[in-house]
Design an enzyme around this catalytic site. Structure first.
Site, PDB file in Angstrom:
ATOM      1  CG  ASN A   1      -6.500  -0.593   1.313  1.00 58.38           C
ATOM      2  OD1 ASN A   1      -5.843  -0.112   0.399  1.00 58.38           O
ATOM      3  ND2 ASN A   1      -5.953  -1.128   2.388  1.00 58.38           N
TER       4      ASN A   1
ATOM      5  CB  CYS B   1      -0.940   0.025   1.200  1.00 57.93           C
ATOM      6  SG  CYS B   1      -2.091  -1.338   1.240  1.00 57.93           S
TER       7      CYS B   1
ATOM      8  CG  HIS C   1      -3.077   3.648   2.589  1.00 53.98           C
ATOM      9  ND1 HIS C   1      -3.513   3.322   1.324  1.00 53.98           N
ATOM     10  CD2 HIS C   1      -3.105   2.492   3.317  1.00 53.98           C
ATOM     11  CE1 HIS C   1      -3.785   2.029   1.287  1.00 53.98           C
ATOM     12  NE2 HIS C   1      -3.557   1.504   2.475  1.00 53.98           N
TER      13      HIS C   1
HETATM   14  O1  UT7 Z   1      -3.700  -0.931   4.092  1.00 52.46           O
HETATM   15  C1  UT7 Z   1      -3.148  -1.966   4.831  1.00 52.46           C
HETATM   16  C2  UT7 Z   1      -4.133  -3.093   5.034  1.00 52.46           C
HETATM   17  N1  UT7 Z   1      -5.237  -2.705   5.856  1.00 52.46           N
HETATM   18  C3  UT7 Z   1      -5.315  -3.035   7.141  1.00 52.46           C
HETATM   19  O2  UT7 Z   1      -4.429  -3.646   7.678  1.00 52.46           O
HETATM   20  C4  UT7 Z   1      -6.575  -2.662   7.881  1.00 52.46           C
HETATM   21  C5  UT7 Z   1      -6.309  -2.198   9.277  1.00 52.46           C
HETATM   22  N2  UT7 Z   1      -7.317  -2.702  10.196  1.00 52.46           N
HETATM   23  C6  UT7 Z   1      -8.633  -2.426  10.118  1.00 52.46           C
HETATM   24  O3  UT7 Z   1      -9.066  -1.682   9.258  1.00 52.46           O
HETATM   25  C7  UT7 Z   1      -9.554  -3.013  11.165  1.00 52.46           C
HETATM   26  O4  UT7 Z   1      -8.777  -3.612  12.182  1.00 52.46           O
HETATM   27  C8  UT7 Z   1     -10.573  -4.039  10.593  1.00 52.46           C
HETATM   28  C9  UT7 Z   1     -11.634  -3.309   9.781  1.00 52.46           C
HETATM   29  C10 UT7 Z   1      -9.861  -5.064   9.735  1.00 52.46           C
HETATM   30  C11 UT7 Z   1     -11.285  -4.753  11.732  1.00 52.46           C
HETATM   31  O5  UT7 Z   1     -11.926  -3.807  12.573  1.00 52.46           O
HETATM   32  P1  UT7 Z   1     -11.750  -3.875  14.150  1.00 52.46           P
HETATM   33  O6  UT7 Z   1     -12.592  -2.825  14.708  1.00 52.46           O
HETATM   34  O7  UT7 Z   1     -10.275  -3.838  14.435  1.00 52.46           O
HETATM   35  O8  UT7 Z   1     -12.378  -5.273  14.490  1.00 52.46           O
HETATM   36  P2  UT7 Z   1     -11.722  -6.518  15.228  1.00 52.46           P
HETATM   37  O9  UT7 Z   1     -10.792  -7.239  14.327  1.00 52.46           O
HETATM   38  O10 UT7 Z   1     -11.216  -6.063  16.552  1.00 52.46           O
HETATM   39  O11 UT7 Z   1     -13.004  -7.427  15.462  1.00 52.46           O
HETATM   40  C12 UT7 Z   1     -14.080  -7.014  16.329  1.00 52.46           C
HETATM   41  C13 UT7 Z   1     -15.189  -8.032  16.210  1.00 52.46           C
HETATM   42  C14 UT7 Z   1     -14.711  -9.482  16.349  1.00 52.46           C
HETATM   43  O12 UT7 Z   1     -15.707 -10.203  17.023  1.00 52.46           O
HETATM   44  P3  UT7 Z   1     -15.557 -10.529  18.599  1.00 52.46           P
HETATM   45  O13 UT7 Z   1     -14.271 -11.294  18.719  1.00 52.46           O
HETATM   46  O14 UT7 Z   1     -15.501  -9.185  19.269  1.00 52.46           O
HETATM   47  O15 UT7 Z   1     -16.768 -11.323  18.887  1.00 52.46           O
HETATM   48  C15 UT7 Z   1     -14.633  -9.953  14.914  1.00 52.46           C
HETATM   49  O16 UT7 Z   1     -14.802 -11.353  14.810  1.00 52.46           O
HETATM   50  O17 UT7 Z   1     -15.808  -7.940  14.919  1.00 52.46           O
HETATM   51  C16 UT7 Z   1     -15.804  -9.226  14.290  1.00 52.46           C
HETATM   52  N3  UT7 Z   1     -15.655  -9.024  12.862  1.00 52.46           N
HETATM   53  C17 UT7 Z   1     -16.698  -8.819  12.044  1.00 52.46           C
HETATM   54  N4  UT7 Z   1     -18.025  -8.782  12.264  1.00 52.46           N
HETATM   55  C18 UT7 Z   1     -18.825  -8.542  11.214  1.00 52.46           C
HETATM   56  C19 UT7 Z   1     -14.507  -8.975  12.132  1.00 52.46           C
HETATM   57  N5  UT7 Z   1     -14.797  -8.750  10.851  1.00 52.46           N
HETATM   58  C20 UT7 Z   1     -16.143  -8.655  10.765  1.00 52.46           C
HETATM   59  C21 UT7 Z   1     -17.046  -8.420   9.696  1.00 52.46           C
HETATM   60  N6  UT7 Z   1     -18.359  -8.366   9.968  1.00 52.46           N
HETATM   61  N7  UT7 Z   1     -16.614  -8.222   8.426  1.00 52.46           N
END
Ligand code: UT7
Length: 336
Positions: free
Chosen positions: A293, A121, A263
């Protein structure tokens, strides 16, 4: 601002192209256990563009060729004027030869040397910096810089933690030699990386270490895996630090900045960085809602949109700021 060379470069043309197909959050909800509300609230993404597999007009290099023609047209140049192509992508048409070779042929840019840059990225700012250095060194006068991806072919459409994030697209800019004294020029680049984080965003298989086998395909080992929460934390701090460095090293204050171009990985990351910088979101360029993205393509496509709709005007001070797999980082400060 220290004078480091006789020449500088400035961006004289921009272009961008996206695939036709719009994929909504509702459509993704049919593939994995997610929903529009969750995706919108946690990422700011409403929809993304997805290249049609097998469509010769929507390959990485074909989209870049169209974006390049737009950029060349804006710059008043032809393909024959281009003496170097620096092409940022981590999803080239083929591993060998490079995406830039295909592009050179598509454009008929016979006078151009070609190279690909893979910094995921962050790739576009690595490519722009490389091009800028060739111009500053007096080696090249007119360089085409590309940031383009077809990430959809590397997305695991069964992983809800990552498939919601990515989209396809291509952006291009033309940079040309200018006098060092021209206020309208690239002022500085700041590139960095931290290889201890290679496992946070990775396609584990498909390289020479672990070639693709039937087992790899079965386990989706050649697709993107992401530790999103860990990346999130590093990204906010690093983006803020690199933006600050870009301003400080040129003696600018945050209040001097007209547009911040980060980004487009997650709207919450962008908002957190703007907050850390104490910079208004109204002057932070964001289009993640429509495109998701697009990795190396986020910065040049966002730039093109804001140049063409008149938000970016001559004399404006810009900071572009990126992070990506590697982890890689970078910022560029320039005056339009
Ligand atoms: O450009 C470089 C590449 N991009 C990145 O690396 C992205 C950077 N990270 C992010 O944008 C965010 O961390 C994400 C959007 C990927 C995830 O958001 P988050 O707020 O960090 O969520 P999380 O991973 O902490 O997950 C929270 C909850 C989890 O459930 P529990 O364990 O709390 O029950 C996940 O299983 O949300 C759940 N979850 C989802 N639920 C519905 C994860 N993905 C999804 C989904 N839909 N798509």
């Amino acid at each position: 601002m220290k004078k480091t060379s006789l020449y500088s470069s400035r961006i004289t043309g921009t272009g961008s192209v996206f695939p036709k197909k719009i994929m909504s959050n509702d459509e993704i909800s049919k593939l994995v256990d997610t929903n529009n509300e969750w995706i919108l609230e946690r990422t700011g993404i409403r929809e993304r563009r997805i290249a049609a597999p097998g469509d010769p007009h929507e390959t990485n290099s074909a989209m870049s060729a169209r974006a390049s023609l737009m950029a060349l047209d804006m710059a008043g140049k032809t393909a024959a004027d281009v003496d170097l192509i620096v092409y940022a992508t981590c999803t080239p048409d083929t591993l060998v030869p490079s995406a830039s070779s295909y592009l050179q042929h598509l454009l008929g840019a016979k006078n151009a040397g070609v190279m690909d840059v893979n910094a995921a990225c962050s790739g576009f700012l690595y490519a722009l910096t490389t091009a800028d250095m060739f111009v500053r060194a007096g080696q090249k006068k007119c360089v085409l810089v590309i940031g383009a991806e077809v990430l959809s072919s590397y997305v695991n459409w069964q992983d809800r933690g990552s498939c919601i994030l990515f989209g396809d697209g291509a952006g291009a800019v033309v940079i040309e030699r200018t006098d060092y004294e021209n206020p309208s020029r690239i002022y500085s680049s700041h590139l960095g990386a931290d290889g201890q984080f290679t496992d946070l965003i990775i396609c584990p298989a498909g390289g020479s270490k672990q070639p693709v086998t039937a087992e790899v395909i079965e386990s989706a080992g050649h697709k993107i895996t992401l530790k999103g929460r860990e990346v999130f934390k590093v990204a906010v701090k690093t983006l803020a630090d690199y933006a600050t460095e870009a301003l400080d090293s040129n003696g600018f204050k945050i209040s001097d900045l007209d547009w911040f171009i980060p980004h487009q990985a997650n709207l919450r990351i962008i908002e957190a960085v703007a907050n850390r910088l104490d910079f208004p979101m109204s002057k932070t360029l964001v289009n993640i809602e429509r495109y998701g993205n697009t990795s190396a393509a986020t910065i040049p496509t966002m730039l093109d949109e804001a140049v063409r709709d008149g938000r970016i005007k001559k004399g404006h001070l810009l900071v572009m700021d990126v992070f990506g797999a590697g982890l890689t980082y970078g910022s560029v400060c320039l005056r339009w």
